[in-house]
Design an enzyme around this catalytic site. Sequence first.
Site, PDB file in Angstrom:
ATOM      1  N   ASN A  30       0.835  -1.203   0.000  1.00 56.16           N
ATOM      2  CA  ASN A  30       0.000   0.000   0.000  1.00 56.16           C
ATOM      3  C   ASN A  30       0.866   1.248   0.000  1.00 56.16           C
ATOM      4  OD1 ASN A  30       0.366  -0.310   3.040  1.00 56.16           O
ATOM      5  ND2 ASN A  30      -1.107  -1.953   2.591  1.00 56.16           N
ATOM      6  N   GLU A  78      -4.292  -1.216   5.966  1.00 54.02           N
ATOM      7  CA  GLU A  78      -3.164  -0.803   6.817  1.00 54.02           C
ATOM      8  C   GLU A  78      -3.118   0.717   6.993  1.00 54.02           C
ATOM      9  OE1 GLU A  78      -1.693  -2.899   8.415  1.00 54.02           O
ATOM     10  OE2 GLU A  78      -1.157  -4.704   7.297  1.00 54.02           O
ATOM     11  N   HIS A  97       4.464   0.769   1.787  1.00 60.29           N
ATOM     12  CA  HIS A  97       4.595  -0.535   2.447  1.00 60.29           C
ATOM     13  C   HIS A  97       4.633  -1.608   1.367  1.00 60.29           C
ATOM     14  CE1 HIS A  97       3.947  -4.111   4.722  1.00 60.29           C
ATOM     15  NE2 HIS A  97       2.702  -4.276   4.307  1.00 60.29           N
ATOM     16  N   HIS A  99       6.398  -5.901   0.387  1.00 64.09           N
ATOM     17  CA  HIS A  99       6.922  -7.171   0.907  1.00 64.09           C
ATOM     18  C   HIS A  99       8.088  -7.635   0.031  1.00 64.09           C
ATOM     19  CE1 HIS A  99       2.425  -7.969   2.159  1.00 64.09           C
ATOM     20  NE2 HIS A  99       2.987  -7.027   2.889  1.00 64.09           N
TER      21      HIS A  99
HETATM   22  P1  13P Z   1      -4.273  -3.637   1.479  1.00 63.12           P
HETATM   23  O1  13P Z   1      -4.583  -4.120   0.097  1.00 63.12           O
HETATM   24  O2  13P Z   1      -5.483  -3.613   2.380  1.00 63.12           O
HETATM   25  O3  13P Z   1      -3.584  -2.304   1.434  1.00 63.12           O
HETATM   26  O4  13P Z   1      -3.307  -4.672   2.172  1.00 63.12           O
HETATM   27  C1  13P Z   1      -2.190  -5.189   1.537  1.00 63.12           C
HETATM   28  C2  13P Z   1      -1.112  -5.575   2.486  1.00 63.12           C
HETATM   29  O5  13P Z   1       0.000  -5.773   2.051  1.00 63.12           O
HETATM   30  C3  13P Z   1      -1.387  -5.744   3.928  1.00 63.12           C
HETATM   31  O6  13P Z   1      -0.196  -5.853   4.642  1.00 63.12           O
END
Ligand code: 13P
Length: 269
Positions: A30, A78, A97, A99
């Site tokens: 996000n 988030e 944010h 991963h």
């Molecule tokens: P969202 O799509 O709600 O932003 O969530 C994605 C995410 O990576 C949660 O950690």
Amino acid sequence: MVNEFEIKKQICEIGKRIYNQGMVAANDGNISVKLNDHEFLCTPTGVSKGFMTPEYICKVDENGNVIQANPGFKPSSEIKMHMRVYKERPDVQSVVHAHPIYATSFAIAGIPLTQPIMPEAVIALGCVPIAEYGTPSTTEIPDAVAKYLQHFDAVLLANHGALTFSDSLLNAYHKMESVEFYAKLLFNSKLLGGPKELSKEQVERLYEIRRQFGLKGKHPANVCVNNKDGKASCHSCGGNCGSNCTCDNDADVVAEITRKVIEQLGLKK
Ligand code: 13P
């Protein structure tokens, strides 16, 4: 001043970059941007951030409540984490944010990015701590991240991912790239027998360069209170550098973080 539609397009562009770089899978990640103290744009929940168009982007207030969202779109799950960063860091204009594989692997292994292995990472990030695990979408993650916000512009989230923030959307994204690049280099150099770390003196010189350049944001180079007076940093003061020390209420947290940084860097006094 860039208009709101342009900012929405930029968020979509950064969404594409994080997706295309493999920093997120499926609907993960996000992004948010601060418009002013009471209005923020953010990505919607549950969509691929690589395929957004401006009408996907939601507008929320400082508490994460919806100001505007098109039918079918709700703000990121988030959003509380993003809002906590803006609340505690008035200098921040954007939060990202993701991963990314290597950084998230370190966050899963419980290994913070603290080894000084290349000048750019030392200057840009210093080191990257891991905030304690929290359940996504609850206040646990914002609470875990909070104590690092005054000292870092990038934090790993235990067993989850990475969070970066800066004075612009592009800079927040660049921090994410830097975190992942640093994590990748560290991982590979560990495979090759372990990195040859920069020495304490080399790290100190890089910290001085950062200060001389006047780079914005928070960084471990700024932890020593001596730096605020333009004096040399001891880098290991733990917030308590003798008669020159003018520690404020943050001293305990500063001391704790500095001690951890020093310990991880193997820079014990
Ligand atoms: P969202 O799509 O709600 O932003 O969530 C994605 C995410 O990576 C949660 O950690």
